[in-house]
Write an enzyme that holds these catalytic residues in place. Structure first.
Site, mmCIF file in Angstrom:
data_model
loop_
_atom_site.group_PDB
_atom_site.id
_atom_site.type_symbol
_atom_site.label_atom_id
_atom_site.label_comp_id
_atom_site.label_asym_id
_atom_site.label_seq_id
_atom_site.Cartn_x
_atom_site.Cartn_y
_atom_site.Cartn_z
ATOM 1 N N GLN A 191 -4.917 -6.922 -20.013
ATOM 2 C CA GLN A 191 -5.415 -7.023 -18.638
ATOM 3 C C GLN A 191 -4.831 -5.986 -17.686
ATOM 4 O OE1 GLN A 191 -7.953 -8.993 -17.840
ATOM 5 N NE2 GLN A 191 -8.028 -9.691 -19.954
ATOM 6 N N GLY A 192 -3.816 -5.245 -18.122
ATOM 7 C CA GLY A 192 -3.181 -4.274 -17.226
ATOM 8 C C GLY A 192 -4.036 -3.034 -17.023
ATOM 9 N N CYS A 193 -3.587 -2.171 -16.078
ATOM 10 C CA CYS A 193 -4.328 -0.935 -15.782
ATOM 11 C C CYS A 193 -3.759 0.271 -16.515
ATOM 12 C CB CYS A 193 -4.320 -0.654 -14.288
ATOM 13 S SG CYS A 193 -5.611 -1.555 -13.430
ATOM 14 N N VAL A 194 -2.584 0.125 -17.098
ATOM 15 C CA VAL A 194 -2.026 1.276 -17.827
ATOM 16 C C VAL A 194 -1.760 0.916 -19.286
ATOM 17 C CG1 VAL A 194 -0.983 2.496 -15.899
ATOM 18 C CG2 VAL A 194 0.310 0.715 -17.065
#
Lengths: 159, 105
Positions: B102-105
């Site tokens: 779910q993270g952006c990185v």
């Protein structure tokens, strides 16, 4: 709809034109995110955005504490020596918790992820820079025409 | 909730096919899940990533990021992209029976 196949974006070309922390990170996160989704990515650093790929500068990028109302710091306090450094330190700490790396490591990561990094020729000439001023991850110094050539068939994002 | 049968076991999956319960996962499922994302051979290096992700998830309750797979797991980013082309974190998590990162990185 344009420049996409089956609703999927095939390529993004991101322009990073600002040299502050908040000016550089969004472009890097978007480029890295593109690679993580299998999207081709180019990053074009121009004007003060070049600081992100300059070996002498990329460790010293700071968040702007003046002229930035969203910081919620009165401008008169924002100008005090060290304010920018403190704000930067606090922000970097929070980003580290999310595994968002410092700029030099991020540049290396996004490059290893397969993004192509370019420096803008007009700015390089204006600031009297050479290829030696840049980190090794920079592919080339290119002009606007070449940028559009590389961007063809994809989306262009200006930051 | 959708289900699918892998290695003789019926498991719950989300709309993209990620296992809903990481505890349902067995090592026998990994090659089958890998095929579904276009990876037809799991090498020792693939397994290193898969086991690292499982271990991290168990210990920290989080799917590790690409950065963590490099810095803690010891798999260079370039190699990770070669092992799991076009979506390393997502594909590795898929094969390891974890949810979608779910993270952006």
């Amino acid at each position: 709809m344009h420049a996409s196949t089956n609703g999927k974006i095939p390529k993004v070309s991101i322009i990073i034109s600002k040299g502050s922390l908040e000016g550089i990170y969004p472009g890097l996160i978007m480029a890295n995110g593109a690679r993580m989704e299998g999207i081709e990515a180019n990053i074009f650093f121009t004007f003060f955005g070049l600081e992100a790929i300059m070996k002498k500068r990329w460790n010293k990028i700071k968040v702007a504490t003046v002229g930035n109302p969203a910081m919620h710091i009165p401008s008169l306090i924002g100008i005090l020596p060290g304010m920018s450094a403190i704000a930067t330190k606090m922000m970097m700490k929070e980003m580290d918790k999310l595994d968002i790396p410092p700029i030099p490591e991020f540049i290396e990561m996004v490059h290893d992820a397969g993004a192509n990094l370019y420096a803008c020729k007009a700015t390089v000439d204006m600031f009297h820079l050479t290829k030696d001023d840049f980190c090794e991850q920079v592919e080339d110094i290119i002009n606007v025409g070449k940028f559009y050539e590389l961007a063809a068939g994809g989306e262009i994002i200006f930051t | 909730m959708a289900t699918k049968t892998l290695a003789g076991k019926t498991v719950e999956v989300d709309e993209e096919g990620f296992l809903v319960n990481p505890d349902d996962w067995t090592e026998e499922m990994a090659p089958l899940l890998a095929e579904q994302v276009g990876i037809y051979e799991l090498t020792d290096r693939h397994w290193e990533v898969i086991r690292f992700m499982r271990k991290e998830y168990k210990e920290r309750g989080q799917i590790p990021t690409v950065r963590r797979i490099k810095n803690v797991g010891g798999i260079p980013t370039k190699e990770l992209y070669e092992l799991f082309p076009e979506g390393p974190a997502k594909k590795a998590a898929y094969i390891a029976g974890l949810g979608k990162p779910q993270g952006c990185v």
